[in-house]
Scaffold this active site. Structure first.
Site, PDB file in Angstrom:
ATOM      1  N   ASN A 158       5.906   4.838   0.120  1.00 34.33           N
ATOM      2  CA  ASN A 158       6.085   5.642   0.633  1.00 34.33           C
ATOM      3  C   ASN A 158       7.892   4.953   1.342  1.00 34.33           C
ATOM      4  O   ASN A 158       9.158   6.005   1.685  1.00 34.33           O
ATOM      5  CB  ASN A 158       5.431   6.737   2.241  1.00 34.33           C
ATOM      6  CG  ASN A 158       6.518   7.479   2.990  1.00 34.33           C
ATOM      7  OD1 ASN A 158       6.809   7.086   3.664  1.00 34.33           O
ATOM      8  ND2 ASN A 158       6.835   9.079   2.295  1.00 34.33           N
ATOM      9  N   GLY A 189       1.864   3.174   2.267  1.00 36.61           N
ATOM     10  CA  GLY A 189       2.992   3.152   2.966  1.00 36.61           C
ATOM     11  C   GLY A 189       4.009   1.833   2.590  1.00 36.61           C
ATOM     12  O   GLY A 189       5.345   2.582   2.857  1.00 36.61           O
ATOM     13  N   THR A 190       3.864   1.286   2.312  1.00 32.91           N
ATOM     14  CA  THR A 190       5.250   0.590   0.967  1.00 32.91           C
ATOM     15  C   THR A 190       6.356   1.564   0.500  1.00 32.91           C
ATOM     16  O   THR A 190       7.306   1.572  -0.106  1.00 32.91           O
ATOM     17  CB  THR A 190       4.557  -0.520   0.958  1.00 32.91           C
ATOM     18  OG1 THR A 190       4.410  -1.536   2.036  1.00 32.91           O
ATOM     19  CG2 THR A 190       6.099  -1.161   0.314  1.00 32.91           C
ATOM     20  N   GLY A 223       0.592  -1.103   0.007  1.00 33.83           N
ATOM     21  CA  GLY A 223      -0.096  -0.194   0.155  1.00 33.83           C
ATOM     22  C   GLY A 223       0.684   1.069  -0.121  1.00 33.83           C
ATOM     23  O   GLY A 223       1.916   1.359  -0.236  1.00 33.83           O
ATOM     24  N   ASP A 259       5.291  18.513 -13.005  1.00 32.80           N
ATOM     25  CA  ASP A 259       5.397  20.205 -12.995  1.00 32.80           C
ATOM     26  C   ASP A 259       6.261  20.809 -11.681  1.00 32.80           C
ATOM     27  O   ASP A 259       6.348  22.162 -11.503  1.00 32.80           O
ATOM     28  CB  ASP A 259       3.902  20.739 -13.199  1.00 32.80           C
ATOM     29  CG  ASP A 259       3.762  20.293 -11.412  1.00 32.80           C
ATOM     30  OD1 ASP A 259       3.649  19.285 -10.865  1.00 32.80           O
ATOM     31  OD2 ASP A 259       2.085  20.682 -11.507  1.00 32.80           O
ATOM     32  N   GLU A 303       1.298   7.853   6.471  1.00 34.43           N
ATOM     33  CA  GLU A 303       2.580   7.934   7.284  1.00 34.43           C
ATOM     34  C   GLU A 303       2.140   8.772   8.229  1.00 34.43           C
ATOM     35  O   GLU A 303       2.533   9.496   8.171  1.00 34.43           O
ATOM     36  CB  GLU A 303       3.640   7.283   7.125  1.00 34.43           C
ATOM     37  CG  GLU A 303       3.637   5.548   6.161  1.00 34.43           C
ATOM     38  CD  GLU A 303       3.126   4.639   7.142  1.00 34.43           C
ATOM     39  OE1 GLU A 303       4.159   4.662   8.211  1.00 34.43           O
ATOM     40  OE2 GLU A 303       2.166   4.131   6.438  1.00 34.43           O
TER      41      GLU A 303
END
Length: 311
Positions: free
Chosen positions: A78, A75-76, A73, A224, A281
């Site tokens: 991140n 968290g992984t 998900g 951007d 997180e």
């Protein structure tokens, strides 16, 4: 179907860094087997505890791996992005994503397939493009940082309820907590101005959505060089809440309760720690500077993704 993921003939050209909670999912094992049968040299590494994603990203770089896939998900993703950003740019592998788990806001914003095999194909076969990575203090985020009310909801949602209800859990906890919410007083600075505001919600978007699909930064592009800055001021009545909701629909540059700006950086100062979520997180900061590192990471994003500028 085999009971175990069969090993590659060698260590692989790509590593799938898989959240340990998802390692036994039959659909993941089947997808890995299918892409290997199609000729991809994919090695699997499984995380067990916090910090494993950072370590495995470093080990992949040391092994000369050109691409890693974050299997899990937000968290992984991140954690692995944080690990990649600790590496020198010339040794930093490209990133692909296999969305698994209950919170996949970044993958959803990118438009990645939900079916594991199709998502793996995108992660393995799509030419990577340079995208921006957000920084907030010493932390990194690739999707979105939210503060105030939004972060408080996410932090207080019990994990089993989050898994059971998905995005609906956020709305449920929101209704239960809204009337007891205390705003966070702080000063925001950005290139063209500053604000002293009682914050209801603050969002800093590289990507577009958080909290199970809530569109907090609908104009966001990940290439951007700009952060989407959403400022939502505290409200005290049903009438003000209605106006706030109307403004959220239109995202004015300077509304009574809502401001939506695009900035390269923003600073926040407060006497009290602001609850934050970086890609879901949780953390707390009294003072911080958030900015983007333009083009810092190569990402295998689907062609036609709404988060790409298509330049």
């Amino acid at each position: 179907m085999n009971e175990t993921i069969q090993p590659c003939e060698h260590d692989g050209d790509t590593w799938l860094i898989l959240n340990g909670k998802s390692a036994q999912l039959p659909e993941v094992r089947e997808a890995v087997g299918r892409v290997r049968e199609a000729g991809h040299h994919l090695a699997v590494r499984v995380t067990w505890e916090g910090g494993d994603g950072v370590r495995l990203a470093r080990e992949a770089s040391e092994a000369g791996i050109a691409r890693v896939i974050a299997g899990g998900g937000d968290g992984t993703v991140n954690e692995i992005v944080g690990g990649l950003m600790q590496l020198a740019s010339e040794t930093r592998p490209a990133l692909g994503i296999l969305p698994l788990g209950s919170a996949n806001d970044f993958a959803g914003g990118l438009g990645l397939p939900e079916e594991p095999y199709e998502a793996l194909r995108v992660a393995l076969e799509t030419p990577p493009r340079r995208v921006d990575v957000g920084t907030l203090g010493d932390d990194y985020f690739i999707n979105l940082a939210s503060g105030g009310f939004g972060a408080q909801i996410t932090n207080s949602t019990p994990a089993p309820l989050k898994r059971l209800l998905g995005g609906g859990a956020y709305s449920l906890m929101g209704m239960l907590k809204a009337w007891n919410y205390q705003p966070y007083q702080g000063r925001l600075r950005f290139p063209d101005g500053e604000r002293n505001v009682p914050l209801f919600l603050l969002a800093l978007g590289n990507g577009c959505q958080a909290g199970g699909g809530q569109q907090l930064a609908p104009l966001a592009k990940i290439d951007d060089g700009l952060l989407e800055l959403l400022i939502v001021r505290h409200f005290t009545s049903l009438r003000e809440m209605k106006q706030l909701i109307d403004e959220l629909e239109n995202l004015p540059e300077s509304g009574d309760f809502v401001e939506y700006l695009q900035v390269p950086w923003v600073e926040f100062e407060s006497e009290h720690a602001l609850p934050l979520n970086l890609d879901g997180e949780p953390c707390f900061h009294e003072n911080f500077r958030a900015a983007l590192m333009p083009g810092a990471l190569c990402l295998a994003a689907p062609e036609g993704s709404a988060l790409l500028s298509h330049q």
